[in-house]
Design a protein around this motif. Structure first.
Motif, PDB file in Angstrom:
ATOM      1  N   TYR A 179      -2.730 -15.134 -18.242  1.00 44.83           N
ATOM      2  CA  TYR A 179      -3.797 -15.991 -17.723  1.00 44.83           C
ATOM      3  C   TYR A 179      -4.449 -16.785 -18.849  1.00 44.83           C
ATOM      4  O   TYR A 179      -4.671 -17.997 -18.728  1.00 44.83           O
ATOM      5  N   HIS A 180      -4.758 -16.111 -19.955  1.00 46.74           N
ATOM      6  CA  HIS A 180      -5.388 -16.793 -21.086  1.00 46.74           C
ATOM      7  C   HIS A 180      -4.490 -17.902 -21.626  1.00 46.74           C
ATOM      8  O   HIS A 180      -4.951 -19.028 -21.871  1.00 46.74           O
ATOM      9  N   ALA A 181      -3.200 -17.606 -21.795  1.00 44.76           N
ATOM     10  CA  ALA A 181      -2.272 -18.606 -22.320  1.00 44.76           C
ATOM     11  C   ALA A 181      -2.127 -19.786 -21.375  1.00 44.76           C
ATOM     12  O   ALA A 181      -2.120 -20.953 -21.802  1.00 44.76           O
ATOM     13  N   ILE A 182      -2.004 -19.500 -20.093  1.00 48.71           N
ATOM     14  CA  ILE A 182      -1.824 -20.572 -19.101  1.00 48.71           C
ATOM     15  C   ILE A 182      -3.085 -21.415 -18.978  1.00 48.71           C
ATOM     16  O   ILE A 182      -3.018 -22.655 -18.905  1.00 48.71           O
ATOM     17  N   LYS A 183      -4.245 -20.776 -18.985  1.00 45.52           N
ATOM     18  CA  LYS A 183      -5.498 -21.521 -18.866  1.00 45.52           C
ATOM     19  C   LYS A 183      -5.664 -22.503 -20.025  1.00 45.52           C
ATOM     20  O   LYS A 183      -6.102 -23.645 -19.826  1.00 45.52           O
ATOM     21  N   ARG A 184      -5.278 -22.103 -21.235  1.00 47.44           N
ATOM     22  CA  ARG A 184      -5.374 -22.994 -22.399  1.00 47.44           C
ATOM     23  C   ARG A 184      -4.436 -24.189 -22.264  1.00 47.44           C
ATOM     24  O   ARG A 184      -4.702 -25.264 -22.795  1.00 47.44           O
ATOM     25  N   ALA A 185      -3.314 -23.986 -21.569  1.00 47.15           N
ATOM     26  CA  ALA A 185      -2.293 -25.040 -21.474  1.00 47.15           C
ATOM     27  C   ALA A 185      -2.448 -25.915 -20.238  1.00 47.15           C
ATOM     28  O   ALA A 185      -1.645 -26.836 -20.044  1.00 47.15           O
ATOM     29  N   LEU A 186      -3.464 -25.663 -19.409  1.00 52.70           N
ATOM     30  CA  LEU A 186      -3.603 -26.409 -18.152  1.00 52.70           C
ATOM     31  C   LEU A 186      -3.648 -27.928 -18.328  1.00 52.70           C
ATOM     32  O   LEU A 186      -3.103 -28.650 -17.487  1.00 52.70           O
ATOM     33  N   PRO A 187      -4.275 -28.465 -19.392  1.00 47.97           N
ATOM     34  CA  PRO A 187      -4.253 -29.932 -19.540  1.00 47.97           C
ATOM     35  C   PRO A 187      -2.844 -30.520 -19.592  1.00 47.97           C
ATOM     36  O   PRO A 187      -2.635 -31.668 -19.186  1.00 47.97           O
ATOM     37  N   HIS A 188      -1.873 -29.757 -20.059  1.00 51.73           N
ATOM     38  CA  HIS A 188      -0.503 -30.245 -20.134  1.00 51.73           C
ATOM     39  C   HIS A 188       0.194 -30.232 -18.772  1.00 51.73           C
ATOM     40  O   HIS A 188       1.258 -30.835 -18.615  1.00 51.73           O
ATOM     41  N   LEU A 189      -0.414 -29.549 -17.804  1.00 52.12           N
ATOM     42  CA  LEU A 189       0.202 -29.418 -16.485  1.00 52.12           C
ATOM     43  C   LEU A 189      -0.557 -30.186 -15.408  1.00 52.12           C
ATOM     44  O   LEU A 189      -0.266 -30.044 -14.229  1.00 52.12           O
ATOM     45  N   GLN A 190      -1.522 -30.983 -15.819  1.00 50.70           N
ATOM     46  CA  GLN A 190      -2.274 -31.788 -14.866  1.00 50.70           C
ATOM     47  C   GLN A 190      -1.474 -33.033 -14.488  1.00 50.70           C
ATOM     48  O   GLN A 190      -0.844 -33.659 -15.340  1.00 50.70           O
ATOM     49  N   GLY A 191      -1.530 -33.385 -13.208  1.00 54.14           N
ATOM     50  CA  GLY A 191      -0.834 -34.567 -12.721  1.00 54.14           C
ATOM     51  C   GLY A 191       0.492 -34.209 -12.077  1.00 54.14           C
ATOM     52  O   GLY A 191       0.955 -33.066 -12.125  1.00 54.14           O
ATOM     53  N   GLY A 192       1.114 -35.193 -11.474  1.00 52.01           N
ATOM     54  CA  GLY A 192       2.363 -34.969 -10.775  1.00 52.01           C
ATOM     55  C   GLY A 192       3.553 -34.931 -11.700  1.00 52.01           C
ATOM     56  O   GLY A 192       3.510 -35.422 -12.832  1.00 52.01           O
ATOM     57  N   GLY A 193       4.640 -34.344 -11.211  1.00 48.07           N
ATOM     58  CA  GLY A 193       5.887 -34.337 -11.945  1.00 48.07           C
ATOM     59  C   GLY A 193       5.889 -33.507 -13.200  1.00 48.07           C
ATOM     60  O   GLY A 193       6.654 -33.788 -14.135  1.00 48.07           O
ATOM     61  N   ARG A 194       5.066 -32.464 -13.249  1.00 49.56           N
ATOM     62  CA  ARG A 194       4.981 -31.627 -14.442  1.00 49.56           C
ATOM     63  C   ARG A 194       5.894 -30.403 -14.311  1.00 49.56           C
ATOM     64  O   ARG A 194       6.159 -29.915 -13.212  1.00 49.56           O
ATOM     65  N   TYR A 195       6.321 -29.881 -15.467  1.00 48.03           N
ATOM     66  CA  TYR A 195       7.234 -28.745 -15.496  1.00 48.03           C
ATOM     67  C   TYR A 195       6.698 -27.659 -16.425  1.00 48.03           C
ATOM     68  O   TYR A 195       6.276 -27.944 -17.556  1.00 48.03           O
ATOM     69  N   ALA A 196       6.726 -26.427 -15.935  1.00 47.10           N
ATOM     70  CA  ALA A 196       6.345 -25.257 -16.729  1.00 47.10           C
ATOM     71  C   ALA A 196       7.563 -24.352 -16.863  1.00 47.10           C
ATOM     72  O   ALA A 196       8.400 -24.278 -15.960  1.00 47.10           O
ATOM     73  N   LEU A 197       7.653 -23.658 -17.975  1.00 48.00           N
ATOM     74  CA  LEU A 197       8.771 -22.760 -18.235  1.00 48.00           C
ATOM     75  C   LEU A 197       8.240 -21.381 -18.568  1.00 48.00           C
ATOM     76  O   LEU A 197       7.349 -21.229 -19.419  1.00 48.00           O
ATOM     77  N   ALA A 198       8.774 -20.353 -17.910  1.00 49.88           N
ATOM     78  CA  ALA A 198       8.449 -18.957 -18.221  1.00 49.88           C
ATOM     79  C   ALA A 198       9.726 -18.268 -18.686  1.00 49.88           C
ATOM     80  O   ALA A 198      10.709 -18.193 -17.944  1.00 49.88           O
ATOM     81  N   ILE A 199       9.703 -17.760 -19.917  1.00 51.48           N
ATOM     82  CA  ILE A 199      10.846 -17.044 -20.473  1.00 51.48           C
ATOM     83  C   ILE A 199      10.483 -15.568 -20.592  1.00 51.48           C
ATOM     84  O   ILE A 199       9.488 -15.217 -21.233  1.00 51.48           O
ATOM     85  N   GLY A 200      11.284 -14.703 -19.966  1.00 49.36           N
ATOM     86  CA  GLY A 200      11.005 -13.272 -19.976  1.00 49.36           C
ATOM     87  C   GLY A 200      10.227 -12.888 -18.741  1.00 49.36           C
ATOM     88  O   GLY A 200       9.046 -13.205 -18.629  1.00 49.36           O
ATOM     89  N   LEU A 201      10.879 -12.223 -17.810  1.00 48.89           N
ATOM     90  CA  LEU A 201      10.274 -11.943 -16.507  1.00 48.89           C
ATOM     91  C   LEU A 201      10.034 -10.454 -16.310  1.00 48.89           C
ATOM     92  O   LEU A 201      10.398  -9.856 -15.307  1.00 48.89           O
TER      93      LEU A 201
END
Length: 349
Positions: free
Chosen positions: A161-183
């Motif tokens: 949650y902490h890591a994702i919350k810090r990165a939210l500006p990079h995921l704002q707007g349409g057509g954005r992609y997030a990657l999760a490695i290690g499930l």
């Protein structure tokens, strides 16, 4: 009381009898509902050596992902802490006086080097026991939510949650992609957090097919491991690249995979403590993209994680073990046989 104790470096923990703790001033005694078994515990007893970075002096009770019911309180504890009520425990413990700690950022305590321990269950006796003492102001109320399933949220929920919350500006707007490695425990909850907080297309990858299937059930599209893994990820983004990547492993190979798939202006957060390194080159690094690292999260963020849990946005997958099966939980964790998070439940036979 029965407890799982880290007795010495590079030595498998012991299930033994220890004296039940008593709450000091400002502390609360919890009857443990659940304690999550984390890969960080494995590093504590299997990897670290005396004097190495991250090493915590034995002996102490393991368990830094804890929930429980208030049994007794020490002096000076607010009446708002209710006997019998269920709480989730914020594990990190800083000096309580520096600029970071007064903001609830105990993980980044400016005086960490002088502290006798890092957290509950990391240097100080943790919750892999029948009872544990914790700081009263590090308790987050769970209400009527299941405290056993909530236990892993103290790390496996808070850290992504902490890591994702810090990165939210990079995921704002349409057509954005997030990657999760290690499930594993963190990655699966990370996928759920990304789904709840962003509109990004979530791409996820893991060596295990069952882990990828679980991520797909939570809204991710997945790619398998392989020599063409980066190419497969880029294909999912139509060649654009990843706007925000979260490496929940932190090995050299996984960092390289994430870095190879980044878009210009993207952010790669290395969350897993896998001791991997990253080589930078001006000519190969996508312009204005960067690599950072994060560690755990803040007290206030744990309140937000609990809000998401109670709202049904986060559903930790847990395997429950009684106290007498606690060592088996660690053996299975080491062998990669745990799906989600192993949680030791002292009250379970």
């Amino acid at each position: 009381m029965r407890a799982v104790v880290f007795e010495d470096y590079q030595t498998f923990p012991a299930l033994t009898d220890v004296e039940a703790p008593e709450p000091g001033p400002g502390e609360v005694l919890l009857k443990v509902a659940g304690a999550g078994a984390c890969h960080s515990d494995v590093s504590v007893y299997h990897t670290f050596e005396k004097g190495s970075p991250g090493a915590q002096k034995p002996p102490f009770v393991l368990g830094h992902e804890n929930s429980g019911w208030v049994e007794r309180v020490g002096t000076g504890v607010s009446e708002r802490i209710k006997i019998g009520a269920a709480y989730l425990v914020y594990g990190p413990i800083g000096c309580q006086h520096c600029r970071q700690c007064v903001q609830g950022k105990d993980t980044y305590c400016e005086n960490a080097a002088t502290m006798p321990y890092q957290a509950v269950g990391l240097g100080r006796d943790g919750g892999m026991a029948e009872y544990v003492t914790v700081l009263a102001h590090h308790l987050v109320p769970l209400g009527d939510a299941d405290p056993v399933s909530a236990a892993p949220l103290a790390d496996a929920g808070l850290t992504p949650y902490h890591a994702i919350k810090r990165a939210l500006p990079h995921l704002q707007g349409g057509g954005r992609y997030a990657l999760a490695i290690g499930l594993g425990g963190l990655g699966q909850i990370g996928v759920q957090i990304l789904r709840a907080l962003t509109g990004a297309t979530i791409i996820a990858t893991d060596l295990r097919a069952d882990a990828r299937e679980q991520a797909e059930a939570n809204g991710a599209v997945t790619v398998p491991d392989g020599d063409d893994q980066v190419e497969q990820i880029l294909e999912k983004t139509h060649g654009r690249g990843i706007d925000a990547a979260f490496d929940f492993v932190g090995a050299g190979s996984t960092i390289a995979t994430a870095a190879g798939a980044m878009a210009q202006g993207g952010a790669l957060s290395v969350v897993g403590i896998g001791s991997g390194t990253h080589e930078f080159s001006f000519f190969t690094n996508p312009y204005e993209s960067y690599v950072t690292n994060t560690y755990w999260g803040t007290v206030s963020e744990l309140w937000e994680v609990v809000d998401m849990y109670r709202a049904g946005q986060i559903r930790p997958q847990v395997e429950r073990y009684g106290m007498e099966q606690a060592l088996e939980a660690y053996r299975r964790l080491e062998a990669g046989e745990v799906n989600g998070r192993a949680v030791v439940v002292p009250g379970q036979g």
